[in-house]
Design a protein around this motif. Structure first.
Motif, PDB file in Angstrom:
ATOM      1  N   LEU A   5       0.833  -1.199   0.000  1.00 28.47           N
ATOM      2  CA  LEU A   5       0.000   0.000   0.000  1.00 28.47           C
ATOM      3  C   LEU A   5       0.872   1.255   0.000  1.00 28.47           C
ATOM      4  O   LEU A   5       0.569   2.228  -0.691  1.00 28.47           O
ATOM      5  CB  LEU A   5      -0.939  -0.010   1.200  1.00 28.47           C
ATOM      6  N   LYS A   6       1.972   1.212   0.729  1.00 27.25           N
ATOM      7  CA  LYS A   6       2.924   2.333   0.715  1.00 27.25           C
ATOM      8  C   LYS A   6       3.476   2.545  -0.688  1.00 27.25           C
ATOM      9  O   LYS A   6       3.582   3.683  -1.155  1.00 27.25           O
ATOM     10  CB  LYS A   6       4.088   2.057   1.668  1.00 27.25           C
ATOM     11  N   GLN A   7       3.821   1.452  -1.369  1.00 27.44           N
ATOM     12  CA  GLN A   7       4.359   1.564  -2.724  1.00 27.44           C
ATOM     13  C   GLN A   7       3.333   2.149  -3.685  1.00 27.44           C
ATOM     14  O   GLN A   7       3.660   2.992  -4.519  1.00 27.44           O
ATOM     15  CB  GLN A   7       4.831   0.195  -3.224  1.00 27.44           C
ATOM     16  N   LEU A   8       2.084   1.713  -3.563  1.00 28.74           N
ATOM     17  CA  LEU A   8       1.031   2.258  -4.425  1.00 28.74           C
ATOM     18  C   LEU A   8       0.852   3.749  -4.179  1.00 28.74           C
ATOM     19  O   LEU A   8       0.741   4.533  -5.120  1.00 28.74           O
ATOM     20  CB  LEU A   8      -0.289   1.513  -4.201  1.00 28.74           C
ATOM     21  N   ASN A   9       0.841   4.157  -2.925  1.00 26.82           N
ATOM     22  CA  ASN A   9       0.696   5.579  -2.608  1.00 26.82           C
ATOM     23  C   ASN A   9       1.871   6.394  -3.130  1.00 26.82           C
ATOM     24  O   ASN A   9       1.686   7.523  -3.604  1.00 26.82           O
ATOM     25  CB  ASN A   9       0.528   5.770  -1.106  1.00 26.82           C
ATOM     26  N   LEU A  10       3.072   5.844  -3.076  1.00 23.76           N
ATOM     27  CA  LEU A  10       4.245   6.525  -3.619  1.00 23.76           C
ATOM     28  C   LEU A  10       4.116   6.708  -5.133  1.00 23.76           C
ATOM     29  O   LEU A  10       4.374   7.794  -5.660  1.00 23.76           O
ATOM     30  CB  LEU A  10       5.518   5.737  -3.289  1.00 23.76           C
ATOM     31  N   ILE A  11       3.668   5.669  -5.811  1.00 24.93           N
ATOM     32  CA  ILE A  11       3.479   5.755  -7.266  1.00 24.93           C
ATOM     33  C   ILE A  11       2.416   6.794  -7.606  1.00 24.93           C
ATOM     34  O   ILE A  11       2.601   7.606  -8.514  1.00 24.93           O
ATOM     35  CB  ILE A  11       3.112   4.369  -7.836  1.00 24.93           C
ATOM     36  N   LYS A  12       1.308   6.786  -6.868  1.00 24.94           N
ATOM     37  CA  LYS A  12       0.248   7.779  -7.113  1.00 24.94           C
ATOM     38  C   LYS A  12       0.777   9.199  -6.918  1.00 24.94           C
ATOM     39  O   LYS A  12       0.464  10.095  -7.705  1.00 24.94           O
ATOM     40  CB  LYS A  12      -0.937   7.534  -6.182  1.00 24.94           C
ATOM     41  N   SER A  13       1.585   9.389  -5.890  1.00 23.34           N
ATOM     42  CA  SER A  13       2.155  10.718  -5.629  1.00 23.34           C
ATOM     43  C   SER A  13       3.066  11.159  -6.759  1.00 23.34           C
ATOM     44  O   SER A  13       2.999  12.312  -7.203  1.00 23.34           O
ATOM     45  CB  SER A  13       2.947  10.709  -4.326  1.00 23.34           C
TER      46      SER A  13
END
Length: 67
Positions: A5-13
């Protein structure tokens, strides 16, 4: 917070930063590829309401996405 989930949020950012920086008028969909990942690794992403996924085998998708 779960690592995936952290990785997905980083990609979205990062995607949003690029959209703002280049003043693009787009709203891209991020596809989470679940190939080879067990359901417990992707459940946190599912629970956030993410709806775009990629899977390479129909049998895997049926197992992961069946009600």
């Amino acid at each position: 917070m779960h690592q995936n989930l952290k990785q997905l949020n980083l990609i979205k950012s990062k995607v949003n930063e690029i959209i703002i920086q280049k003043q693009l008028k787009i709203n891209p969909n991020i596809i989470v590829v679940t190939k080879t990942f067990p359901i417990d690794k992707i459940r946190p992403i599912i629970e956030t309401g993410h709806i775009h996924y990629g899977e390479n085998k129909i049998q895997e998708a049926e197992f992961k996405w069946a009600p």
